[in-house]
Design an enzyme around this catalytic site. Structure first.
Site, PDB file in Angstrom:
ATOM      1  N   ARG A   9      78.799  34.316 -14.423  1.00  0.00           N
ATOM      2  CA  ARG A   9      78.410  32.118 -14.497  1.00  0.00           C
ATOM      3  C   ARG A   9      76.547  32.968 -15.163  1.00  0.00           C
ATOM      4  NH1 ARG A   9      76.859  29.895  -9.881  1.00  0.00           N
ATOM      5  NH2 ARG A   9      76.396  28.107 -10.699  1.00  0.00           N
ATOM      6  N   SER A  50      68.544  -6.749 -46.018  1.00  0.00           N
ATOM      7  CA  SER A  50      67.223  -5.769 -46.325  1.00  0.00           C
ATOM      8  C   SER A  50      66.111  -7.070 -45.886  1.00  0.00           C
ATOM      9  CB  SER A  50      67.660  -5.839 -47.372  1.00  0.00           C
ATOM     10  OG  SER A  50      66.261  -5.054 -47.958  1.00  0.00           O
TER      11      SER A  50
END
Length: 465
Positions: A375, A336
């Site tokens: 498409r 930490s």
């Protein structure tokens, strides 16, 4: 000549994005060693849970597109559609380090995809054989095929990491078959169970994920359909005079000398996708799948399942490694910035973060199934980045899970001390035996007793950090 996949191996490299190509040259936006990165660089500073950096980076995608273009030329040469010399020239020119990524990125915006400027450059690089580059293909053929190649190459190491996870969990389950602990439901202690049964459950999920990903990987197809998915542009030109051989009044398809030439042209076109796929080590598609997005949806589902399966393991580790519980701890935890006494479960945290991100990405990929016409506009384009990010996150989760399970520390004394509900685990140990006998590692059967003796000395109780 085929484009070989890298051997499956664990991706233990830093989780960055596209930092170098296969030859070691810097990728787009990356400065040489010692210099500052380009302002455009995305090296993964905020994505420590990512993996497969080199397999999914921009250089890898560019190389996959070039591999697809070269394979298409080789496949057409094999069927007599282009000269053999063209296949050799295009294959030789299809090297990512010969192209400028920043330039391709800038030029891709005008046409909406990177294939358009890439084809222009590859034709120039192929010299007199440039006219045979991209013959008959559409941009989607190349991008879809390239992304399937990227997925296949990425998933090899992911499957290897999942194998490590399964092996480690097999050993954990066997070693702790009879180790009592509290089963918790709705956050409260319920009845006694064993840690071996919990580990066997994790193993079941990991094995199911590996099975799904392996099946999805084997099914990844090449894409080849031409402009509208008809393969029309891949037919050889009919022989001179063939058209005159058919009487003017004959309907299309009637048996004539010209009809024979047409049938041969159709047969060649139908053979091309299979030859193309074989060149790349991908599956042969039954039909062009420009708007039939089953391969992407299946892959999305397998990726989301894998992220969730590993996320379940991480969620349990996070709860059981809480200071006040202390039944598990990561062998190599993180520190930490403000509390040096902490031993944070960093790997489990990264897996949990990935597990939360992949399902929304999969939802985008499933949403693209609703694609209009032959498409689509937008649905296909929406898949590119979510698919790549899902691959990266799952690769990172599998890597982190393999490391987590390998180094996981089990504290049986704390499990016994925390157990406050009366009773015995009952058939829980027998369930462990059933699970380990039922689902063995897909690659090689594991004798879980021997594996436990061989691999898990470091999993026994150690003092919490």
């Amino acid at each position: 000549m085929t484009s070989a996949d890298p051997e499956p191996q664990s991706d233990s490299t830093a989780a960055t994005s596209g930092t170098a190509n296969a030859g070691g040259a810097p990728a787009a936006g990356v400065a040489p060693a010692g210099g500052p990165p380009s302002p455009q660089a995305d090296l993964g500073l905020l994505s420590p849970m990512r993996g497969a950096a080199e397999a999914t980076g921009d250089v890898a995608v560019l190389q996959a597109m070039l591999d697809a273009e070269a394979a298409l030329t080789r496949a057409q040469a094999a069927l007599g559609l282009v000269p053999a010399e063209a296949a050799e020239a295009v294959s030789a020119a299809a090297r990512a380090d010969a192209f400028s990524l920043p330039d391709l990125v800038a030029r891709a915006r005008s046409g909406g995809n990177p294939v358009i400027p890439l084809v222009r450059d590859l034709r120039e690089a192929a010299g007199p054989h440039g006219e045979h580059v991209h013959r008959g293909a559409t941009s989607q053929d190349i991008v879809d095929t390239a992304l399937m190649l990227v997925a296949r190459r990425t998933l090899g190491p992911v499957l290897a990491d999942l194998g490590r996870v399964i092996g480690g969990l097999t050993a954990l389950a066997a070693t702790h078959r009879d180790t009592p602990m509290a089963a918790r439901t709705l956050t409260q202690q319920a009845v006694p169970t064993t840690f071996g049964l919990k580990a066997a459950g994790w193993r079941e999920l990991a094995a199911a994920a590996r099975t799904r990903l392996a099946a999805a990987r084997e099914a990844l197809p090449a894409q080849l359909g031409g402009a509208a998915g008809t393969l029309a542009a891949f037919q050889p030109a009919p022989a001179r005079g063939a058209e005159e051989a058919a009487p003017a009044g004959d309907a299309p398809g009637e048996a004539t000398a010209g009809g024979g030439a047409v049938e041969e042209a159709v047969a060649v076109a139908l053979r091309l996708p299979g030859r193309f796929a074989a060149e790349l080590g991908l599956a042969e598609p039954v039909l062009p799948w420009h708007v039939l997005r089953t391969p992407v949806a299946d892959l999305a589902g397998a990726l989301a399942f894998t992220a969730g399966a590993l996320g379940k393991v991480a969620a349990d580790v996070l709860v059981l490694s809480r200071t006040e519980i202390g039944e598990l701890s990561e062998g190599v935890g993180g520190g930490s910035s403000s509390m040096p006494h902490k031993h944070n479960p960093v790997r489990a945290t990264m897996i949990a973060a990935a597990a939360r991100q992949v399902p929304p990405l999969a939802a985008i990929l499933y949403g693209s199934l609703a694609a209009e016409d032959e498409r689509p506009s937008g649905a296909w384009h929406a898949e590119w980045q979510p698919l790549r990010e899902a691959l990266r996150l799952v690769a990172g989760a599998a890597r982190d899970a393999a490391e987590l399970i390998t180094d996981l520390r089990v504290h049986p004394d704390r499990m016994r001390a925390n157990l406050s509900v009366p009773g015995a685990p009952g058939p829980a140990p027998a369930l462990v035996d059933r699970a380990l006998d039922h689902r063995q590692d897909a690659d090689r059967p594991l004798d879980h007793r021997e594996d436990a003796d061989r691999a898990l000395g470091h999993h026994q109780d150690k003092a919490p950090h």
